[in-house]
Design an enzyme around this catalytic site. Structure first.
Site, PDB file in Angstrom:
ATOM      1  CD  GLU A 169      -7.829   4.983 -15.120  1.00  0.00           C
ATOM      2  OE1 GLU A 169      -8.353   5.967 -14.547  1.00  0.00           O
ATOM      3  OE2 GLU A 169      -7.054   5.112 -16.065  1.00  0.00           O
TER       4      GLU A 169
ATOM      5  CG  HIS B 258       2.785   6.460 -16.985  1.00  0.00           C
ATOM      6  ND1 HIS B 258       2.916   7.696 -16.399  1.00  0.00           N
ATOM      7  CD2 HIS B 258       1.519   6.396 -17.480  1.00  0.00           C
ATOM      8  CE1 HIS B 258       1.783   8.371 -16.560  1.00  0.00           C
ATOM      9  NE2 HIS B 258       0.912   7.605 -17.202  1.00  0.00           N
TER      10      HIS B 258
END
Lengths: 325, 331
Positions: free
Chosen positions: B60, B129
């Protein structure tokens, strides 16, 4: 605190199991890690261990019955006296108590018992503490009112500190303040020569001075506002209020304007304003004159109405013949 | 007007903008052939090729940094961050670089970048998440934050975001990807900083962002059964925030509950509630209530996870209490 024994999950896809044997009985001392019962799943039979130390108590399930994972099976209690023999009736006889009292106990257990006895008291304390927190009538000096309620009160000319004395329960919200028909208080005073009126009081054998005042006030009102309902009261020196003549007052119309008369002629007092939003006509007597002091609420009466009323009343006191016309 | 899913709406917005402007490209993990785990970008690679729909390694910070550089040099990247929780990995690229470059270059550079990511719990995805981290980026000056609450908003706000010359972070609710809504066939963009009044009411204003808009709408229906009229507002964008619509409503209803799926402490609900308290104080007839996610890591246990997020029943319950004028010390 009793420790709950629940049906454990022994496999990934297992949602129930059956107890096939108890390895301990109700009342038995168990130590952590000691097997207490045997359980059978669709795959295997295994022992289930106690996860806390104490006495096995309150077995709630039967052997051979399919029990869902997580279901309460029994409890493990810290103290012997807390043992529950069955789910229906906790067994805690006097005999048990006296026996345990008589027996020598190790100091730790005593301490636990003592703590147990203290527990309810501290519970109570907690409860009162929490009750204080949600008490609808706080003792604080500050009146609990919402910002909007305060703004509306200010617009109506009511000091926030007065909201409590007006009988609103806290916390005060906008709707409470809007329901108040409170305006500012105004004052009017009239001074009248006492000659004719005193003569009338002396000659009248049916009515006393206060009653004549009331009938004059009533007469003035009827003369000026024949359509508007009026309710009249007399304020007594002990603070009580007695309702007075006038058919309107008995009807108790909600829209009726309420006026109280306070006859102060026998005293050195001069006038009275109650601090509540009331309309009060105080009548006092001094040096050959009657003094009419009218304290009225702006939302009840317009200035023009009040001046006409008191002027008419003064005219009648000064010249009682007007009452007869 | 066709009814399409939020996922399709996002897909359409990306495709339309990529057709309109060839400097727009999409970059992220699994965005090409896989079409993201939520199947949002499926089919785009067939039309725009791997030149413009770029799959990246699992890195990322790497692709976020790349996108910031591309944006500074004339491209309009759309970065797909698979889970909102991964924001922590791109904090420097986003908050220290993208958010500040326009200012620090004296206006000579800008970063027309869109970071698409998601929020929302109750998907049984556990603590790493399931977070709703929009407050984190809304805190940083220089970033715009959009919070679509249905397919209609998702498309209109994303198109506006892509055309914006500043970095925009747009949070989609990952539980709403399959929810359908009517979306106009003709092209449209939704302006930033313009809230939507979804339901008019007189007794209490419910302000719900993203996933919590539906919660507020359902709560309003529950309240209606009790004779309480609730107004429901969706701010649509947190930065810029349409303060006026919210304040005007609260001034009328004199009560407000702010509902958002981010953690309650120091969160979106706190910010909106504070603005109401500051700017509509004298119109308030009850404390402004915040309702965010419980201040705990989102549990994996379904039973526990479900109670960490405000529900319509709980919102309605709170609303009833403040409308009834109960004394509320701690909610």
């Amino acid at each position: 605190m009793p420790f709950e024994v629940r049906m454990p999950q022994l496999g990934m896809n297992q949602d129930s199991a059956t107890i096939v044997a108890w390895l301990k009985n109700v009342g038995d001392k168990v130590t952590e890690g000691e097997a207490i019962f045997e359980v059978e799943t669709d795959k295997a039979t295994m022992e289930v261990e106690a996860r806390s130390e104490g006495y096995l108590s309150d077995i709630q399930v039967e052997l051979g019955v399919d029990i869902p994972v997580g279901e309460l099976i029994a409890t493990i209690v810290e103290n012997k006296k807390d043992i529950v023999k069955s789910t229906k009736a906790p067994v805690l006889t006097k005999e048990d108590d006296s026996k345990s009292d008589g027996q020598q106990k190790d100091p730790i257990e005593k301490e636990v018992v003592a703590k147990g006895n203290d527990a309810p008291a501290s519970d109570d304390e907690n409860r009162t503490e929490s009750q204080k927190l949600v008490s609808p009538r706080p003792v604080s000096e500050k009146v609990l009112a919402s910002p909007k309620a305060k703004v509306i009160a200010a617009e109506k000319g009511i000091r926030v500190s007065r909201l409590r004395s007006l009988g609103l329960s806290e916390p005060i919200h906008a709707a409470d303040v809007m329901s108040l028909s409170v305006g500012g208080q105004s004052n009017l005073m009239a001074v009248v020569d006492d000659g004719y009126f005193l003569e009338l009081v002396e000659r009248s054998d049916k009515m006393d001075r206060t009653e004549i005042f009331i009938s004059f006030l009533h007469g003035s009102w009827r003369f000026l506002y024949p359509q508007k309902a009026l309710s009249l009261q007399i304020i007594n020196f002990d603070g009580s209020v007695s309702s007075s003549c006038g058919s309107e007052s008995r009807k108790k119309e909600a829209s009726a304007i309420s006026i109280s008369l306070f006859d102060l002629c026998e005293t050195n007092l001069f006038s009275y304003g109650s601090g509540r939003s009331e309309n009060i006509l105080s009548v006092s007597h001094n040096n050959g004159t009657f003094i009419l002091n009218f304290s009225y609420n702006d939302t009840d009466l317009q200035l023009s109405d009040a001046t006409q009323l008191i002027n008419e009343m003064a005219e009648r006191v000064g010249n009682p013949i007007r009452q007869l016309l | 007007m066709p009814e399409i899913t939020l996922s399709q709406a996002v897909n359409q917005a990306i495709a339309e903008e990529m057709r309109r402007d060839e400097t727009v490209f999409l970059i992220g993990e699994d965005v090409a052939e896989a079409g993201t785990p939520f199947k949002v970008t499926s089919g785009l690679v067939e039309e725009f090729s791997t030149e413009r729909i770029i799959d990246t390694p699992i890195s990322e910070p790497g692709f976020m940094g790349l996108a910031v550089g591309a944006a500074m040099t004339g491209s309009r990247p759309i970065v797909d961050l698979m889970f909102g929780d991964f924001l922590f990995l791109v904090m420097d690229q986003l908050c220290n670089q993208a958010a500040k470059i326009h200012y620090m270059s004296g206006g000579k550079l800008n970063v027309p970048l869109v970071l698409r990511t998601n929020l929302g719990a109750t998907r049984r995805s556990a603590a790493q998440h399931s977070q709703s981290l929009h407050a984190l980026v809304a805190h940083i000056p220089g970033l715009k934050v959009a919070m679509p609450s249905s397919a209609y908003e998702a498309k209109g706000l994303l198109k506006t975001a892509i055309r914006d010359d500043n970095p925009v972070v747009i949070f989609e609710d990952k539980l709403m990807y399959q929810d359908k809504a009517f979306v106009p066939e003709e092209e449209y963009c939704l302006p930033f900083g313009k809230a939507a009044i979804l339901r008019e009411g007189t007794d209490v204003t419910l302000i719900g962002t993203s996933s919590m808009r539906q919660v507020c709408e359902k709560a309003a229906l529950l309240l209606e059964q009790d004779g309480i009229s609730a107004e429901v507002i969706d701010p649509r964008t947190l930065v810029p925030l349409d303060e006026n619509t919210i304040l005007d409503s609260v001034k009328r209803t004199s009560r407000a509950i702010v509902v958002d799926e981010g953690h309650q402490n120091f969160g979106t609900t706190a910010e909106i509630a504070a603005r109401i308290s500051e700017k509509a104080f004298y119109f308030l007839d009850a404390p402004v209530i915040r309702m965010g996610a419980m201040d705990v890591p989102i549990p994996f246990s379904p039973v526990l996870e479900d109670i960490t997020v405000p529900t319509a029943a709980v919102v309605a319950e709170k609303a009833k209490k403040i409308v009834a004028g109960e004394l509320i010390h701690a909610l």
